[in-house]
Design an enzyme around this catalytic site. Structure first.
Site, PDB file in Angstrom:
ATOM      1  N   HIS A  97      -1.648  -0.144  -9.911  1.00 16.63           N
ATOM      2  CA  HIS A  97      -2.382  -1.049  -8.999  1.00 16.63           C
ATOM      3  C   HIS A  97      -2.877  -2.300  -9.743  1.00 16.63           C
ATOM      4  CE1 HIS A  97      -4.565  -1.150  -4.902  1.00 16.63           C
ATOM      5  NE2 HIS A  97      -4.390  -2.381  -5.361  1.00 16.63           N
ATOM      6  N   ARG A 102       0.859  -1.190   0.000  1.00 15.53           N
ATOM      7  CA  ARG A 102       0.000   0.000   0.000  1.00 15.53           C
ATOM      8  C   ARG A 102       0.889   1.232   0.000  1.00 15.53           C
ATOM      9  NH1 ARG A 102      -3.605  -2.514  -1.762  1.00 15.53           N
ATOM     10  NH2 ARG A 102      -5.693  -2.844  -0.927  1.00 15.53           N
TER      11      ARG A 102
HETATM   12  P1  NDP Z   1      -2.219 -10.685   5.508  1.00 15.27           P
HETATM   13  O1  NDP Z   1      -3.122 -10.041   6.482  1.00 15.27           O
HETATM   14  O2  NDP Z   1      -2.372 -12.138   5.238  1.00 15.27           O
HETATM   15  O3  NDP Z   1      -0.699 -10.450   5.909  1.00 15.27           O
HETATM   16  C1  NDP Z   1      -0.242  -9.259   6.431  1.00 15.27           C
HETATM   17  C2  NDP Z   1       1.163  -9.472   6.971  1.00 15.27           C
HETATM   18  O4  NDP Z   1       1.648  -8.221   7.469  1.00 15.27           O
HETATM   19  C3  NDP Z   1       1.197 -10.454   8.131  1.00 15.27           C
HETATM   20  O5  NDP Z   1       2.358 -11.244   8.068  1.00 15.27           O
HETATM   21  C4  NDP Z   1       1.245  -9.525   9.352  1.00 15.27           C
HETATM   22  O6  NDP Z   1       1.861 -10.078  10.489  1.00 15.27           O
HETATM   23  C5  NDP Z   1       2.082  -8.409   8.807  1.00 15.27           C
HETATM   24  N1  NDP Z   1       1.885  -7.186   9.588  1.00 15.27           N
HETATM   25  C6  NDP Z   1       0.750  -6.472   9.765  1.00 15.27           C
HETATM   26  N2  NDP Z   1       0.973  -5.413  10.571  1.00 15.27           N
HETATM   27  C7  NDP Z   1       2.285  -5.478  10.915  1.00 15.27           C
HETATM   28  C8  NDP Z   1       3.111  -4.682  11.733  1.00 15.27           C
HETATM   29  N3  NDP Z   1       2.644  -3.609  12.364  1.00 15.27           N
HETATM   30  N4  NDP Z   1       4.404  -5.044  11.866  1.00 15.27           N
HETATM   31  C9  NDP Z   1       4.894  -6.135  11.236  1.00 15.27           C
HETATM   32  N5  NDP Z   1       4.158  -6.939  10.441  1.00 15.27           N
HETATM   33  C10 NDP Z   1       2.866  -6.604  10.289  1.00 15.27           C
HETATM   34  O7  NDP Z   1      -2.373  -9.853   4.148  1.00 15.27           O
HETATM   35  P2  NDP Z   1      -2.085 -10.339   2.660  1.00 15.27           P
HETATM   36  O8  NDP Z   1      -0.766 -10.997   2.626  1.00 15.27           O
HETATM   37  O9  NDP Z   1      -3.251 -11.071   2.126  1.00 15.27           O
HETATM   38  O10 NDP Z   1      -2.033  -8.926   1.911  1.00 15.27           O
HETATM   39  C11 NDP Z   1      -1.052  -7.965   2.266  1.00 15.27           C
HETATM   40  C12 NDP Z   1      -1.399  -6.639   1.623  1.00 15.27           C
HETATM   41  O11 NDP Z   1      -1.163  -6.687   0.219  1.00 15.27           O
HETATM   42  C13 NDP Z   1      -2.869  -6.228   1.712  1.00 15.27           C
HETATM   43  O12 NDP Z   1      -3.179  -5.678   2.974  1.00 15.27           O
HETATM   44  C14 NDP Z   1      -2.976  -5.200   0.608  1.00 15.27           C
HETATM   45  O13 NDP Z   1      -2.654  -3.934   1.134  1.00 15.27           O
HETATM   46  C15 NDP Z   1      -1.891  -5.624  -0.393  1.00 15.27           C
HETATM   47  N6  NDP Z   1      -2.462  -6.086  -1.658  1.00 15.27           N
HETATM   48  C16 NDP Z   1      -2.128  -5.413  -2.806  1.00 15.27           C
HETATM   49  C17 NDP Z   1      -2.615  -5.823  -4.025  1.00 15.27           C
HETATM   50  C18 NDP Z   1      -2.209  -5.129  -5.281  1.00 15.27           C
HETATM   51  O14 NDP Z   1      -2.730  -5.432  -6.354  1.00 15.27           O
HETATM   52  N7  NDP Z   1      -1.274  -4.204  -5.222  1.00 15.27           N
HETATM   53  C19 NDP Z   1      -3.524  -6.975  -4.144  1.00 15.27           C
HETATM   54  C20 NDP Z   1      -3.800  -7.603  -2.876  1.00 15.27           C
HETATM   55  C21 NDP Z   1      -3.285  -7.167  -1.689  1.00 15.27           C
HETATM   56  P3  NDP Z   1       1.202 -11.353  11.240  1.00 15.27           P
HETATM   57  O15 NDP Z   1       1.411 -12.499  10.291  1.00 15.27           O
HETATM   58  O16 NDP Z   1       1.982 -11.477  12.465  1.00 15.27           O
HETATM   59  O17 NDP Z   1      -0.247 -11.020  11.441  1.00 15.27           O
END
Ligand code: NDP
Length: 310
Positions: free
Chosen positions: A273, A225
């Site tokens: 995007h 993002r």
């Molecule tokens: P998930 O919720 O499965 O994974 C998020 C990861 O980020 C987890 O490992 C989580 O840790 C970690 N995380 C969250 N907050 C923190 C923090 N404060 N410090 C450290 N680690 C953190 O999401 P997805 O993998 O499914 O998707 C990730 C992002 O990709 C989406 O939120 C979206 O913004 C983006 N996206 C972009 C797309 C595009 O076309 N550009 C398409 C789809 C998604 P933990 O495992 O410990 O919870």
């Protein structure tokens, strides 16, 4: 009783979703009618795609869940009118697409392809790249998408370090967490991939100090993002050469405004995007499974923790 399902994912997407959703609900044994318009008080489930203007969910008094079609939920988690459970999208099509985008862009930078693709002076530019085994890559965020990308990069022989909020254990990936873990993960990141969600805790995570903590000439690939990176700090780091290139798919404002300095910057690649898209066929099965679970009193899959914001 026939369930009343509202498809609030955009009229333009409805033609893609109509047949797969109808088929997936039937396959899950759910008697349902899906429409783009129902009287709000009659709706049982809302299939949703967030827009810039927040939706008022308060008239949907009967709705049992809001099923988000996107993986990212930052436009909806803070909506005070949302009292129903919220799920986000985890879809095999979405994951496959992200793995392709990330490996493609990492390999572009690793192999130095640009020098050969854009070579107006026909220079014999002999500079063999190192092997992947000698190019450390870091993935911030080891969720559904980040962990799949980390595995794919490790399978290509890159030494992969990953960082997440909770400690993970992924074969072939050095998994770190916490502030010390972030410092270690950044210090080796010749290529940095951002797959974190946009939450209050991740806004401007890549600020001037953390950009400075990357190795000289590091490349950033951000399909996560826009707010994960401080835009001005990134431009400053690119201008002084500390960051070698940034491939950006996501932005604070989308579409990226025509006068944004990223457009004209020679060390920035912009993709609009498109890193990965929810696929109607596979996503419909996820939506149908969650409605089946809800009706059966089973826990929903991929429920959003609204306090954490993802
Ligand atoms: P998930 O919720 O499965 O994974 C998020 C990861 O980020 C987890 O490992 C989580 O840790 C970690 N995380 C969250 N907050 C923190 C923090 N404060 N410090 C450290 N680690 C953190 O999401 P997805 O993998 O499914 O998707 C990730 C992002 O990709 C989406 O939120 C979206 O913004 C983006 N996206 C972009 C797309 C595009 O076309 N550009 C398409 C789809 C998604 P933990 O495992 O410990 O919870």
């Amino acid at each position: 009783m026939t369930l009343k399902i509202l498809f609030d994912g955009g009229a333009d997407r409805w033609p893609d979703y109509r047949d797969p959703l109808t088929a997936a609900l039937a396959a899950a044994g759910i008697d349902a009618e899906i429409r783009l318009d129902w009287p709000p008080a009659e709706v049982d489930y809302i299939i949703y795609a967030p827009r810039d203007t927040p939706t008022d969910f308060s008239p949907f008094t009967r709705a049992k869940a809001v099923l988000n079609l996107w993986a990212g939920v930052e436009k909806i988690t803070g909506n005070p009118t949302l009292t129903q459970p919220l799920t986000r999208m985890v879809d095999t099509g979405l994951t496959e697409g992200m793995v392709e985008y990330v490996t493609g862009h990492v390999l572009r930078h690793h192999l130095g392809m640009d020098a050969h693709i854009v070579n107006p002076d026909h220079t014999w530019h002999w500079a063999p790249p190192p092997l992947a085994r000698n190019r450390p890559v870091t993935v911030l965020g080891l969720g559904e998408l980040g962990s799949a990308c980390a595995r794919a990069l490790a399978a290509l022989n890159f030494p992969v370090t990953g960082w997440s909020r909770s400690q993970k254990d992924i074969e072939g990936v050095t998994c770190l967490s916490g502030d010390d873990g972030l410092a270690r993960a950044l210090s080796t990141a010749e290529i940095l991939v951002l797959l974190l969600p946009d939450t209050p805790a991740t806004t401007n995570l890549m600020d001037a100090d953390r950009l400075a903590a990357l190795p000289e000439g590091a490349v950033i690939v951000n399909p996560g993002r826009g707010p994960l990176i401080d835009d001005d700090a990134l431009i400053a780091a690119l201008d002084r050469g500390h960051v070698g290139h940034a491939t950006l798919d996501v932005f604070r404002v989308e579409p990226l405004p025509a006068d944004h300095p990223f457009w004209a910057h020679p060390k920035v690649t912009i993709t609009p995007h498109v890193a990965s898209e929810t696929r109607a066929d596979t996503a419909s099965e996820v939506v149908a499974e969650n409605i089946r679970r809800s009706e059966a009193g089973e826990p929903l899959l991929f429920r959003v923790d609204r306090d954490a914001g993802y």
